[in-house]
Design a protein around this motif. Structure first.
Motif, PDB file in Angstrom:
ATOM      1  N   LEU A  35       0.766  -1.149  -0.034  1.00 26.70           N
ATOM      2  CA  LEU A  35       0.232   0.008  -0.041  1.00 26.70           C
ATOM      3  C   LEU A  35       0.931   1.184   0.023  1.00 26.70           C
ATOM      4  CD1 LEU A  35      -3.024  -0.772   2.296  1.00 26.70           C
ATOM      5  CD2 LEU A  35      -3.074  -0.375  -0.076  1.00 26.70           C
ATOM      6  N   ALA A  36       2.099   1.162   0.583  1.00 28.49           N
ATOM      7  CA  ALA A  36       3.066   2.214   0.529  1.00 28.49           C
ATOM      8  C   ALA A  36       3.414   2.702  -0.561  1.00 28.49           C
ATOM      9  CB  ALA A  36       4.150   2.094   1.866  1.00 28.49           C
ATOM     10  N   ARG A  37       3.594   1.784  -1.739  1.00 26.42           N
ATOM     11  CA  ARG A  37       4.025   2.017  -2.785  1.00 26.42           C
ATOM     12  C   ARG A  37       3.091   2.229  -4.002  1.00 26.42           C
ATOM     13  NH1 ARG A  37       7.448  -3.656  -2.888  1.00 26.42           N
ATOM     14  NH2 ARG A  37       8.370  -3.274  -0.889  1.00 26.42           N
ATOM     15  N   LEU A  38       1.751   1.981  -3.548  1.00 25.72           N
ATOM     16  CA  LEU A  38       0.529   1.900  -4.666  1.00 25.72           C
ATOM     17  C   LEU A  38       0.258   3.464  -4.784  1.00 25.72           C
ATOM     18  CD1 LEU A  38      -1.873   0.412  -5.740  1.00 25.72           C
ATOM     19  CD2 LEU A  38      -2.984   0.789  -3.777  1.00 25.72           C
ATOM     20  N   HIS A  39      -0.036   3.868  -6.226  1.00 27.22           N
ATOM     21  CA  HIS A  39      -0.394   5.166  -6.631  1.00 27.22           C
ATOM     22  C   HIS A  39      -1.885   5.138  -6.399  1.00 27.22           C
ATOM     23  CE1 HIS A  39       3.740   6.008  -8.131  1.00 27.22           C
ATOM     24  NE2 HIS A  39       3.415   4.541  -8.582  1.00 27.22           N
ATOM     25  N   SER A  51      -4.519  -8.464  -2.252  1.00 29.41           N
ATOM     26  CA  SER A  51      -3.295  -8.807  -2.430  1.00 29.41           C
ATOM     27  C   SER A  51      -2.716  -8.171  -3.634  1.00 29.41           C
ATOM     28  CB  SER A  51      -3.134 -10.271  -2.561  1.00 29.41           C
ATOM     29  OG  SER A  51      -1.735 -10.807  -2.921  1.00 29.41           O
ATOM     30  N   PHE A  52      -1.591  -7.407  -3.230  1.00 25.50           N
ATOM     31  CA  PHE A  52      -0.799  -6.742  -4.554  1.00 25.50           C
ATOM     32  C   PHE A  52       0.513  -7.260  -4.684  1.00 25.50           C
ATOM     33  CE2 PHE A  52      -3.526  -3.619  -2.531  1.00 25.50           C
ATOM     34  CZ  PHE A  52      -4.378  -2.883  -3.596  1.00 25.50           C
ATOM     35  N   ARG A  53       1.187  -6.995  -5.871  1.00 20.26           N
ATOM     36  CA  ARG A  53       2.539  -7.396  -6.006  1.00 20.26           C
ATOM     37  C   ARG A  53       3.014  -6.369  -6.787  1.00 20.26           C
ATOM     38  NH1 ARG A  53       1.540 -10.586  -2.939  1.00 20.26           N
ATOM     39  NH2 ARG A  53       2.175 -12.837  -2.909  1.00 20.26           N
ATOM     40  N   ASN A  54       4.282  -5.767  -6.707  1.00 16.79           N
ATOM     41  CA  ASN A  54       4.751  -4.703  -7.380  1.00 16.79           C
ATOM     42  C   ASN A  54       3.970  -3.512  -7.530  1.00 16.79           C
ATOM     43  OD1 ASN A  54       7.085  -6.467  -7.838  1.00 16.79           O
ATOM     44  ND2 ASN A  54       5.934  -7.690  -9.350  1.00 16.79           N
ATOM     45  N   ALA A  55       3.536  -3.171  -6.279  1.00 14.22           N
ATOM     46  CA  ALA A  55       2.446  -1.947  -6.449  1.00 14.22           C
ATOM     47  C   ALA A  55       2.970  -0.671  -6.893  1.00 14.22           C
ATOM     48  CB  ALA A  55       1.804  -1.753  -4.841  1.00 14.22           C
ATOM     49  N   GLU A  56       4.522  -0.604  -6.945  1.00 10.51           N
ATOM     50  CA  GLU A  56       4.965   0.851  -7.682  1.00 10.51           C
ATOM     51  C   GLU A  56       4.646   0.814  -8.748  1.00 10.51           C
ATOM     52  OE1 GLU A  56       7.885  -2.353  -7.724  1.00 10.51           O
ATOM     53  OE2 GLU A  56       6.766  -1.588  -6.246  1.00 10.51           O
ATOM     54  N   ARG A  57       4.136  -0.085  -9.711  1.00  8.96           N
ATOM     55  CA  ARG A  57       3.693  -0.093 -10.971  1.00  8.96           C
ATOM     56  C   ARG A  57       2.008  -0.219 -11.030  1.00  8.96           C
ATOM     57  NH1 ARG A  57       8.506  -2.065 -10.972  1.00  8.96           N
ATOM     58  NH2 ARG A  57       8.122  -4.340 -10.862  1.00  8.96           N
ATOM     59  N   ILE A  58       1.381  -0.154 -10.082  1.00  3.80           N
ATOM     60  CA  ILE A  58      -0.227  -0.086 -10.030  1.00  3.80           C
ATOM     61  C   ILE A  58      -0.572   1.514  -9.872  1.00  3.80           C
ATOM     62  CG2 ILE A  58      -2.209  -0.805  -8.933  1.00  3.80           C
ATOM     63  CD1 ILE A  58      -0.448  -3.460  -8.235  1.00  3.80           C
ATOM     64  N   TRP A  59      -1.606   2.014 -10.677  1.00  5.75           N
ATOM     65  CA  TRP A  59      -2.056   3.116 -10.464  1.00  5.75           C
ATOM     66  C   TRP A  59      -3.761   2.974 -10.331  1.00  5.75           C
ATOM     67  CZ3 TRP A  59       2.256   2.266 -12.940  1.00  5.75           C
ATOM     68  CH2 TRP A  59       3.388   3.430 -12.917  1.00  5.75           C
ATOM     69  N   VAL A  71      -6.696  -9.943  -6.408  1.00  6.21           N
ATOM     70  CA  VAL A  71      -5.368 -10.331  -6.612  1.00  6.21           C
ATOM     71  C   VAL A  71      -4.915  -9.176  -7.732  1.00  6.21           C
ATOM     72  CG1 VAL A  71      -3.534 -11.737  -7.229  1.00  6.21           C
ATOM     73  CG2 VAL A  71      -5.629 -12.635  -5.779  1.00  6.21           C
ATOM     74  N   ILE A  72      -4.076  -8.467  -7.443  1.00  6.68           N
ATOM     75  CA  ILE A  72      -3.731  -7.095  -8.298  1.00  6.68           C
ATOM     76  C   ILE A  72      -2.102  -7.317  -8.559  1.00  6.68           C
ATOM     77  CG2 ILE A  72      -3.909  -4.631  -9.195  1.00  6.68           C
ATOM     78  CD1 ILE A  72      -6.620  -6.152  -8.517  1.00  6.68           C
ATOM     79  N   TRP A  73      -1.771  -7.996  -9.330  1.00  8.35           N
ATOM     80  CA  TRP A  73      -0.241  -8.230  -9.783  1.00  8.35           C
ATOM     81  C   TRP A  73       0.524  -7.367 -10.965  1.00  8.35           C
ATOM     82  CZ3 TRP A  73       1.284 -13.871  -8.303  1.00  8.35           C
ATOM     83  CH2 TRP A  73       1.031 -14.151  -6.768  1.00  8.35           C
ATOM     84  N   ALA A  74       1.135  -6.384 -10.583  1.00  7.76           N
ATOM     85  CA  ALA A  74       1.735  -5.713 -11.786  1.00  7.76           C
ATOM     86  C   ALA A  74       3.222  -6.776 -11.990  1.00  7.76           C
ATOM     87  CB  ALA A  74       2.339  -4.370 -11.352  1.00  7.76           C
ATOM     88  N   ARG A  80       2.811  -2.802 -15.975  1.00 12.55           N
ATOM     89  CA  ARG A  80       2.045  -1.963 -15.397  1.00 12.55           C
ATOM     90  C   ARG A  80       0.525  -2.230 -15.140  1.00 12.55           C
ATOM     91  NH1 ARG A  80       1.654   3.603 -17.432  1.00 12.55           N
ATOM     92  NH2 ARG A  80       1.408   2.377 -19.076  1.00 12.55           N
ATOM     93  N   ILE A  81      -0.405  -1.980 -14.169  1.00 10.54           N
ATOM     94  CA  ILE A  81      -1.593  -2.035 -14.055  1.00 10.54           C
ATOM     95  C   ILE A  81      -2.145  -0.524 -13.688  1.00 10.54           C
ATOM     96  CG2 ILE A  81      -3.741  -2.927 -13.015  1.00 10.54           C
ATOM     97  CD1 ILE A  81      -1.788  -5.444 -12.616  1.00 10.54           C
ATOM     98  N   VAL A  82      -3.136   0.059 -14.567  1.00 15.91           N
ATOM     99  CA  VAL A  82      -3.633   1.347 -14.499  1.00 15.91           C
ATOM    100  C   VAL A  82      -5.194   1.143 -14.427  1.00 15.91           C
ATOM    101  CG1 VAL A  82      -3.713   3.610 -15.427  1.00 15.91           C
ATOM    102  CG2 VAL A  82      -1.613   2.262 -15.657  1.00 15.91           C
ATOM    103  N   PHE A  83      -5.565   1.538 -13.614  1.00 19.85           N
ATOM    104  CA  PHE A  83      -7.201   1.966 -13.261  1.00 19.85           C
ATOM    105  C   PHE A  83      -7.878   3.231 -13.502  1.00 19.85           C
ATOM    106  CE2 PHE A  83      -6.070  -1.461 -10.388  1.00 19.85           C
ATOM    107  CZ  PHE A  83      -7.143  -2.442 -10.507  1.00 19.85           C
ATOM    108  N   GLY A  84      -8.722   3.403 -14.325  1.00 22.80           N
ATOM    109  CA  GLY A  84      -9.108   4.877 -14.495  1.00 22.80           C
ATOM    110  C   GLY A  84     -10.212   5.185 -13.311  1.00 22.80           C
TER     111      GLY A  84
END
Length: 180
Positions: A35-39, A51-59, A71-74, A80-84
């Motif tokens: 969560l600290a890395r998540l945008h 569950s997140f993986r590599n959240a620095e590449r998730i917006w 389960v949201i895994w970049a 990357r994974i980008v949500f509008g």
């Protein structure tokens, strides 16, 4: 039926506490640390067991909601994974921006990963247990039915379902509903 004797046996079993420590560790590296890395945009709601993986590449866009046990895994390096804004994920949705190769002769786990972005437009709804694989773009306003497996792009305002997912229809516009 459980008895008091069974409950005492469980409380006295050191494996019970080892399992609790394992669960705490998992929650730390798959949720709290990530969560600290998540945008995150404003007003984002995330269930406490996502569950997140590599959240620095998730917006995650403004006002989005990620349901229970998603389960949201970049990807490990580029995917990357980008949500509008205003995306809604039902429970047990899986998005993974990484996949293994499948060539014969090399164990799957030893093959290089293939990473590609996943992009969800604004106002996208993914139903319970939907799966979205690497390289997929889902257009604004699209709805993915429960249990669907999305392997290719989804047009804006389309309603898709099935395995693999296919277009079943389109969302009606406000003008069509008003005329009815």
């Amino acid at each position: 039926m459980s008895t008091a004797k069974d409950a005492i046996r469980t409380l006295l079993n050191p494996r019970t506490y080892l399992q609790a420590l394992k669960l705490a560790n998992f929650a730390g590296y798959s949720y709290a640390d990530q969560l600290a890395r998540l945008h995150r945009g404003a007003g984002v709601r995330i269930a406490p067991n996502v569950s997140f993986r590599n959240a620095e590449r998730i917006w995650v866009g403004d006002g989005s909601h990620l349901g229970e046990n998603c389960v949201i895994w970049a990807g490990n390096s580029t995917g990357r994974i980008v949500f509008g804004p205003k995306c809604l994920l039902g429970p047990h949705v899986t998005l993974t921006a990484s996949n293994y190769g499948i060539e014969q002769g090399t164990p799957v786990m030893d093959q290089p990963k293939i990473e590609r972005d996943i992009v969800l437009g604004a106002d996208v709804w993914l139903g319970a247990n939907a799966v979205v694989v690497a390289g997929v773009t889902i257009g604004d306003g699209a709805i993915v039915g429960a249990g669907a497996v999305v392997t290719r792009d989804v047009p804006a305002n389309a309603i898709v379902g099935g395995v693999p997912a296919r277009v079943l229809g389109h969302r009606p516009s406000a003008l069509v509903k008003a005329a009815s």
